[in-house]
Scaffold this active site. Sequence first.
Site, PDB file in Angstrom:
ATOM      1  CB  SER A   1      -0.900   0.001   1.238  1.00 33.59           C
ATOM      2  OG  SER A   1      -1.674   1.182   1.291  1.00 33.59           O
TER       3      SER A   1
ATOM      4  CG  ASN B   1       6.467   7.207 -28.230  1.00 33.04           C
ATOM      5  OD1 ASN B   1       6.819   6.109 -28.674  1.00 33.04           O
ATOM      6  ND2 ASN B   1       5.779   7.315 -27.092  1.00 33.04           N
TER       7      ASN B   1
ATOM      8  CD  GLN C   1      -2.279   5.678 -24.669  1.00 35.31           C
ATOM      9  OE1 GLN C   1      -1.556   6.312 -25.445  1.00 35.31           O
ATOM     10  NE2 GLN C   1      -3.215   6.256 -23.947  1.00 35.31           N
TER      11      GLN C   1
ATOM     12  CB  THR D   1       7.250  12.832 -30.859  1.00 39.25           C
ATOM     13  OG1 THR D   1       6.686  11.661 -30.256  1.00 39.25           O
ATOM     14  CG2 THR D   1       6.207  13.481 -31.747  1.00 39.25           C
ATOM     15  CG  LEU D   2      12.989  12.103 -31.731  1.00 37.51           C
ATOM     16  CD1 LEU D   2      14.179  12.654 -32.510  1.00 37.51           C
ATOM     17  CD2 LEU D   2      13.068  10.594 -31.614  1.00 37.51           C
TER      18      LEU D   2
ATOM     19  CG  PHE E   1      -6.551   2.722 -18.867  1.00 36.39           C
ATOM     20  CD1 PHE E   1      -6.629   4.099 -18.805  1.00 36.39           C
ATOM     21  CD2 PHE E   1      -7.245   2.059 -19.861  1.00 36.39           C
ATOM     22  CE1 PHE E   1      -7.396   4.811 -19.722  1.00 36.39           C
ATOM     23  CE2 PHE E   1      -8.006   2.752 -20.786  1.00 36.39           C
ATOM     24  CZ  PHE E   1      -8.082   4.139 -20.723  1.00 36.39           C
TER      25      PHE E   1
ATOM     26  N   GLY F   1      12.920  17.051 -29.957  1.00 40.50           N
ATOM     27  CA  GLY F   1      12.139  17.439 -31.125  1.00 40.50           C
ATOM     28  C   GLY F   1      11.508  16.246 -31.797  1.00 40.50           C
TER      29      GLY F   1
ATOM     30  N   GLY G   1       2.390  14.724 -26.050  1.00 39.90           N
ATOM     31  CA  GLY G   1       2.218  14.155 -27.384  1.00 39.90           C
ATOM     32  C   GLY G   1       0.894  14.546 -28.011  1.00 39.90           C
ATOM     33  CG  ASP G   2      -2.691  13.278 -26.346  1.00 39.40           C
ATOM     34  OD1 ASP G   2      -2.446  12.449 -27.238  1.00 39.40           O
ATOM     35  OD2 ASP G   2      -3.058  12.949 -25.213  1.00 39.40           O
TER      36      ASP G   2
END
Length: 302
Positions: free
Chosen positions: A36, A191, A168, A220-221, A116, A225, A252-253
Amino acid sequence: MAALICGSLAFDTITTFPGKFSQQILPEQVHILNVSFLVPTLRREFGGCAGNIAYTLRQLGGDPVVLAAVGSDGHEYVERLKAWGASTDHVLVKNDTYTAQAIIITDTDNNQITAFHPGAMQSAHLKPVPLDAGVKIGIIAPDGRDAMIQHAQQLADAKIPFIFDPGQGLPMFDGDDLKRFVSQATWVAVNDYEAKMLCDRTGQSLESLSRSHLKGVIVTLGAEGCELWQQGVRTHVPGVKAAAVIDPTGCGDAFRGALLYGLERGWPLERCVAMGNKIGAQKIACAGPQNHKLDAATLIAG
């Protein structure tokens, strides 16, 4: 010109553990794991790829049409989208389930444990791509598996150009699935980690993917960049130094919102991703994926 954003709407519950997971989890005892974590800080954010992308696109002056699903607890999110001026006519409300939710615990080493719950996202395929909404471009962002497959096919059948952005959700698909998505898409955005997985599963390199019908493959990095691949040619578009590094969630979004904005207007792809890098740097300096404020006129002029 409307842009269709197919993807998730979710709530992010973000907590911080003021210690290290490695000090609480005993490797030799993971077969009887029972731990926990006391998390004294907690915040709840509006999230999900579709909502995050729509937020940035709308701030830039774009016209996002959101195609997604929420649950019985999602009415506040729908009203939030309306308040921006985003179209919610194609958001499905499923009253027998919850909106997708991510519960995230971050330790002092920036390690994360996430649970999730997909919830209503699993029903997003029940809403088809609207062919009467004036949509001229789209994006397939992470969503329920069936929704990603069906919406990509529907966009392809309608000859609406779109970005394939598996994010994802990429591990849900095998090589044949991914080849089909790529064959339907006009651009691919991933990515660097996702790029490697995409190449491994399709058996193609970024160079060979870019030599196909695609108008561009964007990788994307982060702070470095991004790489832009067009017809076998790699161009590095440098990153922009952030004023502060507060929270990478949704960067990223935010980048993809800028990408959509530029593509809608026929900008060269390099200009689109350069603006995406600028907006990503602004977003990371702000906590949460939908709280950054943009000076659209300055960004567009630059």
